[in-house]
Design an enzyme around this catalytic site. Sequence first.
Site, PDB file in Angstrom:
ATOM      1  N   ILE A   1      14.214  -2.901  -9.572  1.00  0.00           N
ATOM      2  CA  ILE A   1      15.054  -4.024  -9.147  1.00  0.00           C
ATOM      3  C   ILE A   1      14.381  -5.370  -9.429  1.00  0.00           C
ATOM      4  CG2 ILE A   1      14.205  -4.295  -6.768  1.00  0.00           C
ATOM      5  CD1 ILE A   1      17.177  -4.277  -5.895  1.00  0.00           C
TER       6      ILE A   1
ATOM      7  N   GLY B   1      -1.003  -2.012  -3.527  1.00  0.00           N
ATOM      8  CA  GLY B   1       0.314  -2.655  -3.533  1.00  0.00           C
ATOM      9  C   GLY B   1       1.480  -1.699  -3.403  1.00  0.00           C
TER      10      GLY B   1
ATOM     11  N   HIS C   1       6.278   7.186  -6.823  1.00  0.00           N
ATOM     12  CA  HIS C   1       7.024   6.631  -7.945  1.00  0.00           C
ATOM     13  C   HIS C   1       6.038   6.223  -9.020  1.00  0.00           C
ATOM     14  CE1 HIS C   1       6.317   3.492  -4.903  1.00  0.00           C
ATOM     15  NE2 HIS C   1       6.199   2.636  -5.907  1.00  0.00           N
TER      16      HIS C   1
HETATM   17  P1  DGP Z   1       5.261  -0.319  -5.547  1.00  0.00           P
HETATM   18  O1  DGP Z   1       4.877  -1.742  -5.300  1.00  0.00           O
HETATM   19  O2  DGP Z   1       4.308   0.367  -6.519  1.00  0.00           O
HETATM   20  O3  DGP Z   1       5.473   0.466  -4.276  1.00  0.00           O
HETATM   21  O4  DGP Z   1       6.647  -0.363  -6.325  1.00  0.00           O
HETATM   22  C1  DGP Z   1       7.872  -0.338  -5.689  1.00  0.00           C
HETATM   23  C2  DGP Z   1       8.873  -0.846  -6.672  1.00  0.00           C
HETATM   24  O5  DGP Z   1      10.163  -0.496  -6.219  1.00  0.00           O
HETATM   25  C3  DGP Z   1       8.876  -2.346  -6.876  1.00  0.00           C
HETATM   26  O6  DGP Z   1       8.509  -2.636  -8.210  1.00  0.00           O
HETATM   27  C4  DGP Z   1      10.312  -2.774  -6.589  1.00  0.00           C
HETATM   28  C5  DGP Z   1      11.068  -1.492  -6.612  1.00  0.00           C
HETATM   29  N1  DGP Z   1      12.169  -1.407  -5.669  1.00  0.00           N
HETATM   30  C6  DGP Z   1      12.114  -1.640  -4.325  1.00  0.00           C
HETATM   31  N2  DGP Z   1      13.322  -1.458  -3.766  1.00  0.00           N
HETATM   32  C7  DGP Z   1      14.157  -1.089  -4.775  1.00  0.00           C
HETATM   33  C8  DGP Z   1      15.542  -0.769  -4.831  1.00  0.00           C
HETATM   34  O7  DGP Z   1      16.272  -0.755  -3.827  1.00  0.00           O
HETATM   35  N3  DGP Z   1      16.064  -0.483  -6.052  1.00  0.00           N
HETATM   36  C9  DGP Z   1      15.296  -0.473  -7.188  1.00  0.00           C
HETATM   37  N4  DGP Z   1      15.902  -0.162  -8.336  1.00  0.00           N
HETATM   38  N5  DGP Z   1      13.974  -0.761  -7.178  1.00  0.00           N
HETATM   39  C10 DGP Z   1      13.428  -1.077  -5.982  1.00  0.00           C
END
Ligand code: DGP
Length: 113
Positions: free
Chosen positions: A31, A92, A99
């Site tokens: 996102i 982070g 993921h």
């Molecule tokens: P991390 O910081 O490694 O935990 O990465 C989490 C990622 O998840 C961050 O880059 C933003 C993404 N993210 C968070 N919420 C959502 C969401 O609701 N939809 C999508 N597509 N990505 C999300």
Amino acid sequence: MSDCLFCGIAEGSVEADRVVEDDRLVAFRDINPQAPTHILVIPKRHIASARELGDDEGPLLGHMFAVIAQLAADEGLERGYRVVTNVGPDAGQSVDHLHVHLLGGRPMSWPPG
Ligand code: DGP
């Protein structure tokens, strides 16, 4: 887990821009993209982070990396790409569901911030 955002994406109750889905994983666009290609690959099964992985998850991880390689080819990342999984607050990690970030489409520096 009922309160896990990425479990919601895996189940389909939370919307996401999906690029791949099969019985074991979902891949969807981040996102908040940090590169022209920024895709997250998650297992459908709830695993909190890479810290929880063991030998039993070997086939799942191999499958995730095979899908990542195919996604990178599909996205035209012939010049390379970066694969990252953050574990815990110092790294982070903001969502406690494993993921793997697939980042590409621009040159990247090392070490990361
Ligand atoms: P991390 O910081 O490694 O935990 O990465 C989490 C990622 O998840 C961050 O880059 C933003 C993404 N993210 C968070 N919420 C959502 C969401 O609701 N939809 C999508 N597509 N990505 C999300």
